[in-house]
Design a protein around this motif. Structure first.
Motif, PDB file in Angstrom:
ATOM      1  N   PRO A  77       0.817  -1.231   0.000  1.00 54.45           N
ATOM      2  CA  PRO A  77       0.000   0.000   0.000  1.00 54.45           C
ATOM      3  C   PRO A  77       0.847   1.276   0.000  1.00 54.45           C
ATOM      4  O   PRO A  77       0.514   2.246  -0.690  1.00 54.45           O
ATOM      5  CB  PRO A  77      -0.829  -0.127   1.282  1.00 54.45           C
ATOM      6  CG  PRO A  77      -0.881  -1.587   1.556  1.00 54.45           C
ATOM      7  CD  PRO A  77       0.446  -2.120   1.126  1.00 54.45           C
ATOM      8  N   LEU A  78       1.935   1.272   0.788  1.00 55.75           N
ATOM      9  CA  LEU A  78       2.817   2.433   0.816  1.00 55.75           C
ATOM     10  C   LEU A  78       3.497   2.624  -0.529  1.00 55.75           C
ATOM     11  O   LEU A  78       3.604   3.761  -1.027  1.00 55.75           O
ATOM     12  CB  LEU A  78       3.869   2.266   1.920  1.00 55.75           C
ATOM     13  CG  LEU A  78       4.926   3.373   2.025  1.00 55.75           C
ATOM     14  CD1 LEU A  78       4.271   4.708   2.351  1.00 55.75           C
ATOM     15  CD2 LEU A  78       5.977   3.010   3.066  1.00 55.75           C
ATOM     16  N   THR A  79       3.956   1.539  -1.119  1.00 58.09           N
ATOM     17  CA  THR A  79       4.591   1.607  -2.435  1.00 58.09           C
ATOM     18  C   THR A  79       3.629   2.176  -3.475  1.00 58.09           C
ATOM     19  O   THR A  79       3.997   3.047  -4.273  1.00 58.09           O
ATOM     20  CB  THR A  79       5.057   0.208  -2.878  1.00 58.09           C
ATOM     21  OG1 THR A  79       5.984  -0.315  -1.927  1.00 58.09           O
ATOM     22  CG2 THR A  79       5.726   0.271  -4.239  1.00 58.09           C
ATOM     23  N   ARG A  80       2.400   1.692  -3.447  1.00 58.86           N
ATOM     24  CA  ARG A  80       1.394   2.173  -4.396  1.00 58.86           C
ATOM     25  C   ARG A  80       1.090   3.651  -4.171  1.00 58.86           C
ATOM     26  O   ARG A  80       0.875   4.398  -5.126  1.00 58.86           O
ATOM     27  CB  ARG A  80       0.122   1.338  -4.266  1.00 58.86           C
ATOM     28  CG  ARG A  80      -0.894   1.588  -5.376  1.00 58.86           C
ATOM     29  CD  ARG A  80      -2.127   0.727  -5.227  1.00 58.86           C
ATOM     30  NE  ARG A  80      -1.829  -0.678  -5.482  1.00 58.86           N
ATOM     31  CZ  ARG A  80      -1.918  -1.625  -4.553  1.00 58.86           C
ATOM     32  NH1 ARG A  80      -2.303  -1.324  -3.327  1.00 58.86           N
ATOM     33  NH2 ARG A  80      -1.637  -2.877  -4.861  1.00 58.86           N
ATOM     34  N   SER A  90      10.194   0.962 -10.670  1.00 59.27           N
ATOM     35  CA  SER A  90      10.014   2.097  -9.767  1.00 59.27           C
ATOM     36  C   SER A  90       9.379   1.659  -8.457  1.00 59.27           C
ATOM     37  O   SER A  90       9.722   2.171  -7.384  1.00 59.27           O
ATOM     38  CB  SER A  90       9.158   3.178 -10.432  1.00 59.27           C
ATOM     39  OG  SER A  90       7.886   2.667 -10.799  1.00 59.27           O
ATOM     40  N   ALA A  91       8.460   0.695  -8.526  1.00 57.74           N
ATOM     41  CA  ALA A  91       7.815   0.192  -7.311  1.00 57.74           C
ATOM     42  C   ALA A  91       8.813  -0.582  -6.449  1.00 57.74           C
ATOM     43  O   ALA A  91       8.764  -0.517  -5.219  1.00 57.74           O
ATOM     44  CB  ALA A  91       6.632  -0.692  -7.675  1.00 57.74           C
ATOM     45  N   THR A 166      10.268 -11.728  -7.676  1.00 62.42           N
ATOM     46  CA  THR A 166       9.198 -12.661  -7.330  1.00 62.42           C
ATOM     47  C   THR A 166       7.827 -11.999  -7.326  1.00 62.42           C
ATOM     48  O   THR A 166       6.807 -12.685  -7.434  1.00 62.42           O
ATOM     49  CB  THR A 166       9.462 -13.288  -5.940  1.00 62.42           C
ATOM     50  OG1 THR A 166       9.525 -12.249  -4.955  1.00 62.42           O
ATOM     51  CG2 THR A 166      10.759 -14.067  -5.940  1.00 62.42           C
ATOM     52  N   ILE A 167       7.781 -10.671  -7.182  1.00 64.09           N
ATOM     53  CA  ILE A 167       6.490  -9.968  -7.197  1.00 64.09           C
ATOM     54  C   ILE A 167       6.413  -9.002  -8.383  1.00 64.09           C
ATOM     55  O   ILE A 167       5.723  -7.996  -8.332  1.00 64.09           O
ATOM     56  CB  ILE A 167       6.244  -9.212  -5.869  1.00 64.09           C
ATOM     57  CG1 ILE A 167       7.308  -8.124  -5.650  1.00 64.09           C
ATOM     58  CG2 ILE A 167       6.200 -10.159  -4.702  1.00 64.09           C
ATOM     59  CD1 ILE A 167       6.945  -7.145  -4.557  1.00 64.09           C
ATOM     60  N   GLY A 168       7.150  -9.323  -9.441  1.00 65.39           N
ATOM     61  CA  GLY A 168       7.088  -8.506 -10.649  1.00 65.39           C
ATOM     62  C   GLY A 168       7.855  -7.214 -10.556  1.00 65.39           C
ATOM     63  O   GLY A 168       7.458  -6.210 -11.156  1.00 65.39           O
ATOM     64  N   GLY A 169       8.962  -7.225  -9.822  1.00 65.01           N
ATOM     65  CA  GLY A 169       9.752  -6.012  -9.645  1.00 65.01           C
ATOM     66  C   GLY A 169      10.627  -5.674 -10.838  1.00 65.01           C
ATOM     67  O   GLY A 169      11.237  -4.610 -10.879  1.00 65.01           O
ATOM     68  N   GLY A 170      10.714  -6.587 -11.792  1.00 68.98           N
ATOM     69  CA  GLY A 170      11.565  -6.346 -12.947  1.00 68.98           C
ATOM     70  C   GLY A 170      13.008  -6.722 -12.658  1.00 68.98           C
ATOM     71  O   GLY A 170      13.353  -7.196 -11.582  1.00 68.98           O
TER      72      GLY A 170
END
Length: 222
Positions: A77-80, A90-91, A166-170
């Motif tokens: 939530p903070l990242t978003r 970027s996330a 693992t969570i799509g961080g690139g």
């Protein structure tokens, strides 16, 4: 290797470098400053304050206690809120930075603790202000150690950035998981692992070089 694979790995490498060095720069600056505050607020130090010292030490300990893979998910939530998304390069920079700051702060505090306190007392005796002691005594005397901390932090962030995949961080970690592991592409897996190893070796070499350079310059001045 065909052009599509080359472009895939090239873009992943750029993403990894972006994640590591942006989060590294921010976390090293903030972490060192936080380490200084914790150091100078110790009992009987130049800015002694038990409440601030205990509070910041507790925050650092809590931050270091959270496994990075859990931190990635916990602060979504903070990242978003900060970058507008929880997926992508970027996330990934947000949890990488938050995860590294306590690490840098504790290493910095330990580094500053090795400084002879007589040097600080002598500076006070000559009328140096607290800010002058921080920026003209504590930091300059510790610059070689700070470079070593920066080196360790960047290498740690390389590992963290791979985990962010693992969570799509690139980045290379994302490519290794999606193409190397899930699609059983051994070639991509080997290439990504080799690139990560090379990147770590380059960071370690440059860190050792600059640290030794500062030490040699200080010896020459003496």
């Amino acid at each position: 290797m065909d052009n599509a694979t080359f472009n895939l790995i090239y873009n992943a490498m750029i993403e990894t470098l972006l994640m590591v060095f942006v989060s590294g720069l921010i976390s090293i600056i903030l972490g060192v400053l936080l380490g200084i505050v914790v150091f100078i607020t110790r009992p009987n130090h130049i800015c002694s304050n038990k409440i601030i010292h205990a509070s910041l030490s507790s925050v650092i300990n809590i931050g270091r206690s959270i496994p990075f893979i859990i931190l990635l998910v916990a602060i979504v939530p903070l990242t978003r809120f900060i970058v507008g998304t929880s997926i992508g390069t970027s996330a990934a920079i947000v949890p990488l930075t938050i995860g590294a700051i306590p690490f840098v702060a504790r290493l910095s505090e330990a580094l500053f603790s090795e400084m002879p306190y007589e040097l600080i007392k002598a500076s006070q005796a000559f009328g140096a202000s607290k800010l002058q002691i921080i920026f003209y005594i504590i930091i300059p005397e510790s610059i070689s150690g700070i470079i070593n901390i920066a080196t360790i932090t960047l290498i740690t962030l390389v590992n963290y950035s791979a985990m962010a995949g693992t969570i799509g961080g690139g980045g290379l970690g994302d490519i290794a998981i999606r193409y190397g592991y899930q699609r059983f592409d051994l070639t991509i897996m080997i290439i990504t692992v080799c690139l990560i190893i090379i990147l770590v070796q380059i960071i370690q070499y440059l860190g050792d070089y600059f640290s030794k350079t500062f030490i040699d310059k200080r010896i020459q001045k003496q």
